[in-house]
Design an enzyme around this catalytic site. Structure first.
Site, mmCIF file in Angstrom:
data_model
loop_
_atom_site.group_PDB
_atom_site.id
_atom_site.type_symbol
_atom_site.label_atom_id
_atom_site.label_comp_id
_atom_site.label_asym_id
_atom_site.label_seq_id
_atom_site.Cartn_x
_atom_site.Cartn_y
_atom_site.Cartn_z
ATOM 1 C CG MET A 1 -2.030 -1.122 1.058
ATOM 2 S SD MET A 1 -3.363 -0.954 2.249
ATOM 3 C CE MET A 1 -2.493 -1.337 3.759
ATOM 4 C CB CYS A 2 0.636 4.097 -1.769
ATOM 5 S SG CYS A 2 0.736 2.767 -3.004
#
Length: 290
Positions: A1-2
């Site tokens: 994820m970011c």
């Protein structure tokens, strides 16, 4: 994820939130505070709207870690804008690190980015493609689930030359509903993290969503106020005037946690320029639910 953030407000440089804040986006690319895995080093991206009369945003993406790219620092310190998206990437397992896979993605005057993953994407990728119009199919240049979701969103929006906030919200809900239906039909029964963000240069819609009952989505916050710069960092002060900005972010960029509103589970936060911001529950048809 970011990790990502959006800014809408008075014309300003991008560097305070990207580099200077105590928990700047570049800091989050090294040491994210609200992730189990703190590093987001698989590329970065900026998307910003010119201050001259031009509705089409510029984008700059690269596969370098955000902290080591000289051009990112130069652009952030020299370019002024009233509206921008910024993103640092942690590629999902099996997803290549390439410029084509870096966010934000753009089409017409729209920008899109994603923090999360559509888990078990391979199970329903072909079915999603089959739903796309030829125009939406042609948008896809990389192979991330995020870009496929953007193509689906543009179809739901009908590639509108102009869209109201309610139309953007509806297209977002329709996109999530279609993804959930596709996942259900394909037997993808694990949790998908769906923090999508879209803007047309004035309206912004961002989601905080998890597909499984009881699952915790990726973090999301927002605030409306003034950015005050000191020699060492920046402060954020709540403010309702015309000179306020609206920031929607994976993590608060400043230490004043009491000034940032947490977006509730399976809600969307919507903003109109730098004037209004609010959140509401994401409404999906019953048959889309897992």
């Amino acid at each position: 994820m970011c990790r990502f953030l959006t800014y809408s407000g008075p014309k300003a440089l991008m560097s305070p939130l990207i580099f200077k804040a105590s928990n700047s986006l570049v800091m989050q690319s090294k040491y994210a505070q609200k992730r189990k895995v703190p590093t987001n080093a698989d590329g970065f991206g900026l998307g910003w709207y010119p201050t001259q009369d031009d509705p089409i945003p510029a984008t700059f993406v690269n596969v370098d870690p955000a902290w080591s790219n000289r051009n990112l620092k130069m652009i952030a310190e020299k370019v002024e804008t009233q509206h921008y998206f910024a993103h640092v990437r942690d590629a999902s397992k099996g997803m290549p690190v390439s410029q084509a896979n870096c966010h934000p993605f753009s089409c017409m005057h729209y920008l899109w980015m994603h923090n999360g993953r559509l888990d078990q994407f391979d199970k329903f990728r072909r079915q999603l493609l089959n739903q796309l119009s030829d125009r939406a199919f042609a948008l896809i240049k990389g192979n991330t689930d995020s870009e496929y979701a953007f193509a689906l969103f543009m179809d739901k929006l009908g590639f509108a030359e102009q869209a109201s906030l309610s139309q953007l919200e509806q297209a977002m809900e329709d996109t999530i509903a279609s993804i959930m239906s596709l996942r259900k039909a394909a037997g993808a029964d694990t949790n998908a993290f769906i923090n999508f963000a879209v803007t047309d240069g004035r309206h912004t819609v961002v989601t905080r969503f998890a597909t499984l009952e009881g699952a915790k989505p990726a973090s999301l916050f927002y605030g409306r106020g003034l950015i005050g710069e000191t020699q060492e960092s920046i402060d954020f002060i709540p403010h309702d005037g015309k000179d306020a900005c609206i920031i929607i972010c994976s993590e608060p960029p400043t230490d004043q946690s009491e000034y940032w509103t947490k977006v509730e589970r399976n809600h969307m936060v919507s903003a109109i320029g730098n004037e209004l911001v609010s959140q509401r529950k994401i409404l999906l048809p019953y048959q889309a639910e897992l």
